[in-house]
Scaffold this motif. Structure first.
Motif, PDB file in Angstrom:
ATOM      1  N   ASN A  37      -6.295  -0.861  -2.105  1.00  0.00           N
ATOM      2  CA  ASN A  37      -6.404  -1.974  -1.161  1.00  0.00           C
ATOM      3  C   ASN A  37      -7.618  -1.816  -0.243  1.00  0.00           C
ATOM      4  N   LYS A  39      -9.100   0.938   0.621  1.00  0.00           N
ATOM      5  CA  LYS A  39      -9.205   2.243   1.284  1.00  0.00           C
ATOM      6  C   LYS A  39      -9.591   3.300   0.262  1.00  0.00           C
ATOM      7  N   PHE A  41      -9.734   6.914  -0.885  1.00  0.00           N
ATOM      8  CA  PHE A  41      -9.048   8.163  -0.585  1.00  0.00           C
ATOM      9  C   PHE A  41     -10.068   9.311  -0.489  1.00  0.00           C
ATOM     10  N   PHE A 122       0.367   4.776  -4.899  1.00  0.00           N
ATOM     11  CA  PHE A 122       0.711   6.097  -4.378  1.00  0.00           C
ATOM     12  C   PHE A 122       0.576   7.150  -5.471  1.00  0.00           C
ATOM     13  N   ASN A 275       0.261  12.372  -0.080  1.00  0.00           N
ATOM     14  CA  ASN A 275       0.221  10.926   0.133  1.00  0.00           C
ATOM     15  C   ASN A 275      -0.003  10.593   1.605  1.00  0.00           C
ATOM     16  N   ALA A 276       0.642  11.353   2.480  1.00  0.00           N
ATOM     17  CA  ALA A 276       0.450  11.126   3.920  1.00  0.00           C
ATOM     18  C   ALA A 276      -0.987  11.418   4.325  1.00  0.00           C
ATOM     19  N   ARG A 279      -3.329   8.569   3.205  1.00  0.00           N
ATOM     20  CA  ARG A 279      -3.246   7.370   4.055  1.00  0.00           C
ATOM     21  C   ARG A 279      -3.997   7.571   5.363  1.00  0.00           C
ATOM     22  N   LEU A 280      -3.960   8.802   5.886  1.00  0.00           N
ATOM     23  CA  LEU A 280      -4.620   9.078   7.168  1.00  0.00           C
ATOM     24  C   LEU A 280      -6.120   9.304   7.012  1.00  0.00           C
TER      25      LEU A 280
END
Length: 281
Positions: A37, A39, A41, A122, A275-276, A279-280
């Motif tokens: 989307n 972002k 990674f 994810f 995964n956390a 996202r950060l």
């Protein structure tokens, strides 16, 4: 659609020729990047690894090759393929421009970005059997060039064919000291009790992005101890868990090596934390 030096072209456009140094000499590098989307990674880690690798390869880094410029080009390429609201895989390839034999006529570079859709936004643990074996026909040289994500991947290609012919999902590579270095498509981690072990870069393993992130994550957890240390083939069947990491899959547990079946508890625990972090960061 592909991005060639900033121009968005149809995938069937003939924009390379027989003089391409990536084709003739493997004179190129690449990054495989997960984007969800819009972002990217671990983009800073990918960018810094690419810049460091280009310097090692004596490639001239263009003045406009900033994080911001390449991020814009990545997102434009994704949008051109209609994947701006989807999980996507991007391959960013950099290669030295045409000219010369082994000795290049120039150190200037070109780049290509190509995109494909992914199934999930994810990182996920897939529960199917994942069986591996050692690949012993050829060995990794434990030097700095082996740590680069370069176009020189003959051992990975031949090893992948061997794995398919023999019904394995992957193979583990050895260096010329007969130490286990990595898998065909990612870094290797071994779990024994509360200790998580991964081969050091000096053994010749890829300087992997997810390897780096997991080392950072595990280093902050009291429940585990992280060791960067050589792994012998004899340790594999003694382990509680084995898993492989790369930027697209995240963490891939190995379910069986020879007669040993493995758990996936630690891999599942770390996947949530990865995964956390994605996202950060």
């Amino acid at each position: 659609m592909v991005n060639f030096n900033g121009d968005i072209l149809s995938q069937d456009t003939l924009f390379l020729n027989q003089e391409n140094r990536g084709l003739k000499y493997g004179d190129g590098l690449f990054e495989t990047i997960r984007v969800v989307n819009g972002k990217i990674f671990f983009w800073e880690d990918h960018y810094l690894r690419l810049m460091a690798s280009m310097r090692i390869m004596r490639m001239e880094i263009p003045m406009n090759f900033t994080m911001e410029f390449l991020e814009e080009q990545l997102l434009n390429t994704i949008a051109s393929n209609g994947l701006e609201n989807s999980p996507a895989r991007v391959r960013l390839s950099v290669f030295r421009n045409n000219g010369g034999y082994y000795l290049p006529e120039t150190n200037e570079i070109s780049y290509i970005m190509e995109v494909g859709e992914l199934d999930s936004p994810f990182y996920m643990i897939h529960q199917q059997d994942y069986v591996v074996e050692l690949f012993k026909d050829f060995y990794v040289n434990p030097d700095m060039l082996s740590t680069l994500k370069s176009n020189n991947k003959a051992i990975n290609v031949v090893g992948s064919i061997y794995a398919k012919e023999n019904g394995y999902q992957n193979c583990l590579l050895l260096n010329n000291q007969k130490q286990v270095v990595e898998a065909l498509n990612g870094n290797l981690f071994l779990v024994m009790g509360n200790t998580i072990k991964t081969p050091p870069k000096k053994d010749g393993c890829l300087n992997g992005i997810i390897r780096k992130k997991l080392i950072e994550i595990v280093g902050k957890l009291e429940a585990y101890t992280l060791e960067e240390a050589s792994i012998s083939p004899f340790e594999l069947q003694k382990a509680d868990e084995l898993f492989i990491t790369n930027a697209i899959v995240g963490i891939q547990p190995i379910t069986r090596y020879r007669k040993k079946n493995f758990e996936t508890k630690v891999a599942s625990d770390l996947l949530g934390k990865l995964n956390a972090a994605a996202r950060l960061g």
